[in-house]
Design an enzyme around this catalytic site. Structure first.
Site, PDB file in Angstrom:
ATOM      1  N   PRO A 144       0.598  -0.808  -0.385  1.00 62.78           N
ATOM      2  CA  PRO A 144      -0.312   0.102   0.039  1.00 62.78           C
ATOM      3  C   PRO A 144       0.190   1.229  -0.230  1.00 62.78           C
ATOM      4  O   PRO A 144       2.543   1.737   0.614  1.00 62.78           O
ATOM      5  CB  PRO A 144      -0.965   0.050   1.168  1.00 62.78           C
ATOM      6  CG  PRO A 144      -0.989  -1.295   2.291  1.00 62.78           C
ATOM      7  CD  PRO A 144       0.625  -2.607   0.888  1.00 62.78           C
ATOM      8  N   GLU A 145       0.789   2.041  -0.998  1.00 60.03           N
ATOM      9  CA  GLU A 145       0.909   3.299  -1.169  1.00 60.03           C
ATOM     10  C   GLU A 145       0.214   4.603  -0.620  1.00 60.03           C
ATOM     11  O   GLU A 145      -1.019   4.469   0.416  1.00 60.03           O
ATOM     12  CB  GLU A 145       1.430   3.851  -2.194  1.00 60.03           C
ATOM     13  CG  GLU A 145       2.885   3.168  -3.164  1.00 60.03           C
ATOM     14  CD  GLU A 145       4.166   3.899  -3.423  1.00 60.03           C
ATOM     15  OE1 GLU A 145       4.226   4.559  -2.943  1.00 60.03           O
ATOM     16  OE2 GLU A 145       4.693   3.393  -4.581  1.00 60.03           O
TER      17      GLU A 145
END
Ligand SMILES: [Zn+2]
Length: 297
Positions: free
Chosen positions: A2-3
């Protein structure tokens, strides 16, 4: 992994379920994730009301009513699932960005379960266990080891041309490396740096100092700030729509993956109108960089 946009989306998804609610019971099903849970973690959260959530870099911070903070980081495969109280544990919304979520709520990789006083369950699932949870008092926050050295938020006002120009003055490091430096900009990851550089028409290999003229921002510096924000904001919007679709559709990956102009598009044609170049992949500081050598200078 996840960014920032995914973390922002997770936080926004958790907000309506968590904020204003009291944590009635906490089950912590193992001793550690990436690090050991803090001592008496469950006891520390139990009975507390969640006052607000905030994202800092890729950390989700829950501010509790006893002036303490519960910090979560999703690591590589972490996700939160909200189970409603009305449908006998029906899955109301799932905030995740990896496929293979069918096991959420089923036990094996559910490491933390929060029972809210209104009956809602918040389940943290993390098959690879690179996630982080911590708990500390508000007064310790500024000096917290994970938070103390973070740069400015890419979506906040502190990121602007003047700030980057000052940071980049005299800097020989490639532009991409400087943008990934978390002490300069917090939470900006590989994908969005590649995309923002493409949109700004800037080569990832260019010297950082070229965006600083006598310590002042150039037009390109300002443009880069705008493209960084635009890439992140679009991804947040896409992530949001993906999440709300999830309950009807069969889940699966976010729609913004298809919107990448260069990321993961090695040897494919450049999407800039009239360019005719080909997207290349190079490795910079151990990470893949995707860019078009023809139109990114
Ligand atoms: Zn091109």
């Amino acid at each position: 992994m996840p960014e920032l946009p995914e973390v922002e989306t997770v936080m926004r998804g958790l907000e309506p379920a968590l904020v204003g609610q009291t944590i009635a019971k906490v089950e912590v099903k193992r001793a550690d994730l990436r690090f050991p849970f803090p001592e008496n973690f469950a006891e520390k959260l139990t009975g507390r009301r969640v006052e607000r959530l905030e994202r800092r870099a890729k950390y989700i911070l829950a501010f509790l009513d006893d002036d303490t903070v519960w910090l979560s980081h999703l690591g590589m495969t972490g996700r939160f699932t909200v189970f409603g109280h009305d449908g006998g544990g029906k899955n109301l919304a799932e905030f995740y960005f990896q496929s293979g979520s069918e096991d959420a709520g089923n036990g094996k990789n559910d490491h933390v379960v929060l029972h809210l006083s209104n009956g809602t369950l918040i389940v943290y699932t993390d098959p690879r266990r690179f996630g982080i949870m911590d708990h500390f008092s508000l007064s310790e926050m500024a000096d917290h080891k994970l938070l103390a050295n973070l740069g400015v938020e890419p979506l906040g006002n502190q990121l602007n041309g003047a700030y980057l120009a000052e940071k980049f003055a005299g800097k020989k490091a490639p532009l991409k490396a400087s943008l990934l430096d978390q002490k300069t900009i917090a939470g900006l990851g590989n994908i969005y740096v590649c995309e923002a550089l493409f949109r700004a028409g800037l080569s990832p290999k260019r010297q950082s100092s070229s965006l600083s003229r006598h310590g002042k921002a150039t037009e390109k510096t300002e443009e880069l700030v705008q493209t960084v924000r635009a890439c992140l904001n679009e991804a947040i919007l896409a992530g949001g729509s993906t999440l709300s679709d999830y309950a009807d559709a069969n889940g699966n990956e976010g729609s913004f993956q298809q919107r990448f102009d260069v990321y993961d598009r090695e040897n494919e044609p450049c999407r800039r109108k009239g360019c005719g170049g080909t997207v290349r992949r190079i490795v910079q500081s151990g990470r893949s960089t995707f860019y078009c050598p023809k139109c990114q200078k």
